[in-house]
Design a protein around this motif. Structure first.
Motif, PDB file in Angstrom:
ATOM      1  N   LEU A 152       0.921  -1.157   0.056  1.00 20.26           N
ATOM      2  CA  LEU A 152      -0.059  -0.101   0.097  1.00 20.26           C
ATOM      3  C   LEU A 152       0.893   1.127  -0.087  1.00 20.26           C
ATOM      4  O   LEU A 152       1.850   1.185   0.776  1.00 20.26           O
ATOM      5  N   VAL A 153       0.766   2.156  -1.088  1.00 12.53           N
ATOM      6  CA  VAL A 153       1.594   3.288  -1.024  1.00 12.53           C
ATOM      7  C   VAL A 153       0.673   4.571  -0.936  1.00 12.53           C
ATOM      8  O   VAL A 153      -0.585   4.405  -1.081  1.00 12.53           O
ATOM      9  N   ARG A 155      -1.039   8.102   0.883  1.00 13.65           N
ATOM     10  CA  ARG A 155      -1.689   8.159   2.362  1.00 13.65           C
ATOM     11  C   ARG A 155      -3.035   8.752   1.879  1.00 13.65           C
ATOM     12  O   ARG A 155      -3.366   9.318   1.073  1.00 13.65           O
ATOM     13  N   GLY A 156      -4.088   8.383   3.032  1.00 17.34           N
ATOM     14  CA  GLY A 156      -5.439   9.059   3.020  1.00 17.34           C
ATOM     15  C   GLY A 156      -6.099   8.605   1.631  1.00 17.34           C
ATOM     16  O   GLY A 156      -5.947   7.386   1.200  1.00 17.34           O
ATOM     17  N   LEU A 157      -6.800   9.469   1.039  1.00 18.35           N
ATOM     18  CA  LEU A 157      -7.598   9.207  -0.411  1.00 18.35           C
ATOM     19  C   LEU A 157      -6.657   8.927  -1.378  1.00 18.35           C
ATOM     20  O   LEU A 157      -7.227   8.292  -2.240  1.00 18.35           O
ATOM     21  N   LYS A 159      -4.224   6.612  -1.036  1.00 19.92           N
ATOM     22  CA  LYS A 159      -3.690   5.220  -1.000  1.00 19.92           C
ATOM     23  C   LYS A 159      -4.223   4.362  -2.275  1.00 19.92           C
ATOM     24  O   LYS A 159      -5.064   4.400  -2.639  1.00 19.92           O
TER      25      LYS A 159
END
Lengths: 321, 654
Positions: A152-153, A155-157, A159
């Motif tokens: 998973l790379v 962050r947040g939306l 991602k």
């Protein structure tokens, strides 16, 4: 063995079990999405939420609300009280379903979740995305395959699932474990390994046959004479069919594969796309290897995946006893 | 600085301290200059250069850590008299050296003026801002040079460590437990209990809960980027959480910049008590000065034999490594922080197992905040009972708040737990500037809540604040006056959390966005009936169902503003009115024709060319073109431009 209470039932389980395992072993269903028996719990989808009260704080009551936790990652504990369907849990699950709908309203799986949780409208609007970030593919690749090819790379939306630096990973062995474990069909093998051939039938030796398969003789099929192709004369053609040469078609050179820019495609085939369009078909009946509609449905029904509550005929059960 | 020499035992350390104290002349004039990041921004480094130039032999010039009164920087204090000069510029140094230091002549214009009495105040400890504080952690910040370990030792530093190393770990934990110290990172978990769990975990006295599949130790990123091997022989780890990220909070930074050895000493004591063999300080890359001072301090402590193998001859080995965060707010959450140290994505994981049971690389780990570690030497030095006497029944000791926003005296304030907001904001903080009205105090950063004027007399401790829907948090305290729109404030914090959400769990990733969408709509004047109920529903669900503290506390600003300032939300939605005149979608700029002289200033400066009119005739603002920048109002010398609110622009367009 320890004792705990799930939905007012006293249950005896091994100490090493999670609340989810204990509930399922005793026929109490809790919906899950990012959970899979084969990999470590991730506790990200928040559908398996339950309300718990630990024995340390006394009896649960209206003045003492429990703690909402993910059942998949909550260890069982002596004297624990678990409510799998309290109003608070239901409200939290319904909102979670509405949030999942924000980017996944088009997915049959998300639609099934929304139906089960009573969610009607998406909580907000996000670009449609087949990937629901359950992380199953990453955990499968890490824990089952040991390839660590994707993670998973961002962050947040932003991602998303991607190989390192978003270039095809040398660590990927194209085993398709991620493809098969993905509950929404967001990953296609052809995206991961574009050059991989379609599976070929095994040679007859490999199958243990002495000779290659032979068509049945026409007698065995009950046909009096072997099938005869019509000759071109019989079809009314003067000469057998000939492919036109490129000159005859008026082309100066033999056909060439255009590079992707000239075909009007902006980028080379991507790994996991962002929108619905870039990810192939959502139809589970589609072969995930070649994209053709040939294979039977490989994935179980969404309802099974969700492990939705099964209507139990309690009277029948009592009578059986 | 004396020559580096390994100190081999407690007796040598005591002798070394005595030698340092004897070498120091108490009458030696010293010009101490605040070297905190705040004062440096005001130009303290130029002042330092000027001071070094002017100082002759009998004046010592020393750049210390942050004094806390950041509003008045750069701050110069002349020791040993403690004469306090504020807003000092390089040109002032000449007179300070030649008048104050040479002839004890006080320079009036550089003194602090008490706004309450109008009188000038000479001594630092008489300044009301300092006089009303209880500075236990920050007291040495203004005295010592953080780059020199000798000054810390001379002030009694590392004595608690020497004492602790002769004691049993059990006793140390017993003292910490008895002192009532609670985690200063915000949640307020009893520190003694945490340490006890870790000590028991290392000694395997308790059976762990649950069958935890350990996270795979490596990822592809580690193969690619790192040459480190997880240390395998260690029994357990301790971590100092210095990933301070709340908007407006900077007390951890100031402590690390100003007194790094106090933190290091606390960490060694903690490690010895619980039996850990390695420590990490996880610190933001955005704090370069703190990183520099901390690294220097670690190096010195190692050279002096206070860190490393066989500390002070006790046979106890312990070392500390500095790890830099890469700018993610979520890495202040302890499980995400550990993931980040391990080289994995900074994502939280569910607890249990708690880090004290199974933490960094699967080993028992203690994570405490900078202030918690810094409190440990103090408790051992002065006794658990002394510490337990400060504060309230359940919240002991002092708390550092960073007082910022619409308040006269911005800066770092250390007060006993249980002090009221009124004392903090109006007593120490000096009230609201420009005669404005106090409206709210946002306490605890993006995880905290907004308290209204009715809560000014509430004691600040963990329990009272949580019953009001706020938290003590890291200690950020943002004061809002009547010009602050509470809906806009809630939107600001929601925007912060939404951008900082790691995105692992659905409620935090999408839920914060859904709440932000509604808040943004309301501030733009497009609020609808039912928005508030929907907002509350979302907030409750996100609070209940998020995986980690970030998401669980993210709705707090929304919930508290809805609770205490609901009327303001309703005005935005139903009356199209923003009473603070902040929300651009709900305000219009108008020119009062009776006051306008037609001077053309606003007209010429309007970037949108929204103002029309002729010389000496009243101008008119075209609302359709107006960008609501406020330049016209700022430039008008006749106060002819006013802001009107009450009619939503969207309604006008229809």
């Amino acid at each position: 063995m320890i004792h705990l209470t799930i939905d007012n039932r006293d249950i005896e389980v091994r100490q090493t079990m999670t609340v989810l395992e204990a509930a399922r072993a005793n026929g109490i269903s809790i919906p899950t999405l990012c959970y899979h028996e084969a990999v470590a719990p991730y506790a990200a989808c928040r559908l398996c939420m339950v309300e718990i009260n630990t024995p340390r704080g006394g009896k649960p009551g209206p003045d003492r609300p429990g703690r909402i936790v993910a059942a998949c990652a909550q260890p069982c504990e002596q004297g624990l009280t678990v409510q799998t369907n309290s109003p608070r849990v239901q409200a939290a699950r319904r909102v979670t379903a509405e949030l999942l709908m924000a980017s996944g309203e088009h997915l049959p799986l998300v639609q099934a979740i929304a139906r089960a949780m009573g969610a009607e409208h998406a909580a907000t609007t996000l670009p449609p995305n087949d990937c629901i970030l359950c992380g199953l593919c990453v955990r499968a690749c890490d824990e089952l395959v040991g390839a660590h090819a994707i993670s998973l790379v961002e962050r947040g939306l932003d991602k998303k699932i991607a190989p390192p630096f978003e270039i095809t990973s040398a660590a990927c062995i194209a085993c398709a474990t991620c493809v098969l474990i993905c509950p929404t069909g967001a990953i296609m093998l052809k995206d991961i390994a574009p050059s991989l051939p379609h599976p070929q039938p095994l040679a007859h030796e490999a199958r243990g046959d002495k000779s290659p398969p032979q068509p049945l003789a026409h007698e065995a099929r009950g046909v009096k004479s072997p099938p005869q192709p019509l000759s071109h004369e019989a079809r009314g053609d003067k000469s057998p069919p000939q492919p036109l040469s490129h000159e005859a078609r008026g082309d100066k050179s033999p056909p060439q594969l255009l590079p992707y820019e000239e075909r009007g495609v902006k980028s080379p085939p991507s790994f996991v796309g962002k929108g619905a369009g870039g990810l192939g078909s959502h139809d589970a009946r589609t072969c995930r290897v070649c994209g053709e509609a040939t294979l039977p449905r490989v994935f179980a029904d969404a309802e099974y995946l969700l492990n939705l509550p099964i209507e139990r005929d309690q009277k029948a059960e009592v009578q059986a006893l | 600085m004396m020559t580096a020499r390994k100190i081999e035992n407690a007796a040598q350390l005591a002798a070394y301290r005595v030698a340092l104290q004897r070498a120091h002349d108490p009458q030696q004039r010293c010009l101490t200059l605040c070297g905190g990041t705040g004062c440096r921004a005001y130009g303290a480094e130029r002042v330092l250069a000027s001071a070094k130039e002017h100082a002759n032999g009998d004046v010592q010039v020393r750049m210390t850590g942050c004094h806390g009164f950041c509003e008045k920087g750069p701050i110069v204090v002349i020791q040993p008299a403690g004469i306090f000069y504020q807003r000092v510029q390089p040109k002032d140094i000449d007179s300070i050296v030649h008048e104050t230091i040479a002839h004890d002549h006080i320079i009036e214009r550089l003194l602090y003026t008490d706004p309450a009495t109008g009188g000038k105040i000479e001594r630092e400890h008489d300044v009301p801002f300092y006089a009303r504080q209880t500075r236990l952690l920050l007291n040495q910040n203004g005295l010592l040079d953080p780059t020199n370990i000798d000054e810390y030792i001379a002030l009694g530093g590392y004595a608690s460590l020497a004492q602790a190393l002769m004691d049993d770990g059990e006793n140390i934990i017993e003292q910490i437990t008895r002192s009532g110290l609670r985690g200063r990172g915000g949640a307020g978990f009893p520190t003694g209990v945490k340490w006890r769990t870790m000590r028991d975990g290392i000694r395997n006295r308790k059976v762990e809960i649950g069958n935890w599949k350990i996270q795979p130790p490596t990822s592809n990123f580690q193969f690619l980027t790192s040459n480190f091997q997880p240390p395998t022989s260690n029994r357990g780890y301790i971590i100092c959480n210095a990933d301070e990220g709340d908007p407006g909070a900077y007390m951890d930074r100031s402590l690390m910049e100003g007194n790094p050895h106090r933190i290091i000493e606390g960490m060694i004591i903690g490690a010895y008590a619980v039996g850990a063999t390695r420590g990490y300080v996880y610190i933001r890359t955005e704090y370069p000065l703190a990183v520099k001072h901390l690294r220097g301090a670690l190096q010195q402590a190692r050279a002096w034999g206070l860190l490393g193998k066989n500390i002070l001859g006790s046979g106890f080995d312990f070392d500390i490594e500095v790890r830099l965060g890469a700018g993610a707010f979520v890495c202040g959450e302890e499980t995400a922080l550990m993931a980040s140290i391990e080289g994995r994505t900074g994502e939280p994981r569910p607890r249990p197992p708690y880090p004290a049971q199974r933490g960094l690389w699967g080993k028992p780990t203690i994570i405490n905040n900078v202030k918690t570690w810094a409190s440990a030497p103090l408790i051992l030095e002065r006794g658990a009972d002394w510490y337990a006497n400060i504060g309230t029944a359940k919240s002991k000791g002092t708390m550092i708040f960073s007082l910022v926003g619409k308040v006269m005296n911005t800066g770092l304030v250390e007060v006993p737990m249980g002090i009221t907001l009124r004392e903090l904001i109006f007593g120490i903080g000096g009230g609201i500037p420009n005669g404005k009205e106090f409206k709210a105090a946002q306490i605890g950063g993006p995880s905290g809540g907004c308290l209204a004027a009715e809560h000014l007399d509430t004691p600040i401790d963990y329990e009272s604040l949580s019953s009001l829907g706020a938290i003590v948090g890291s200690g950020g305290l943002v004061v809002a006056d009547e010009d602050t729109c509470m809906v806009d404030l809630a939107r600001y914090f929601m925007n912060f959390v939404q951008e900082e959400s790691c995105g692992k769990c659905t409620p935090c990733r999408v839920g914060t966005k859904a709440m932000l969408d509604i808040l943004t709509r309301i501030t733009q004047g497009r609020g609808e009936d039912g928005d508030l109920e929907r907002l509350e529903e979302l907030a409750r669900a996100v609070k209940d169902s998020s995986l980690c503290g970030l998401g669980q506390t993210a709705p707090n600003p929304v919930l508290t503003t809805l609770r205490y300032f609901r009327e303001e939300y309703r005005e935005h939605i139903y009356a199209g009115q923003c009473r603070a005149r902040v929300c651009k979608g709900l305000i219009r700029y108008e020119i009062i024709p009776e006051l306008c002289t037609g001077c053309l200033v606003c007209l010429r400066n309007c970037a949108q060319k929204a103002i029309t009119g002729e010389k000496l005739k009243p101008h008119v603002i075209d609302d359709a073109l107006c960008g609501k920048c406020g330049v016209c109002q700022a430039l008008c010398r006749f106060d002819a431009v006013k802001i009107v609110t009450g009619v939503p622009v969207a309604a006008l367009a229809v």
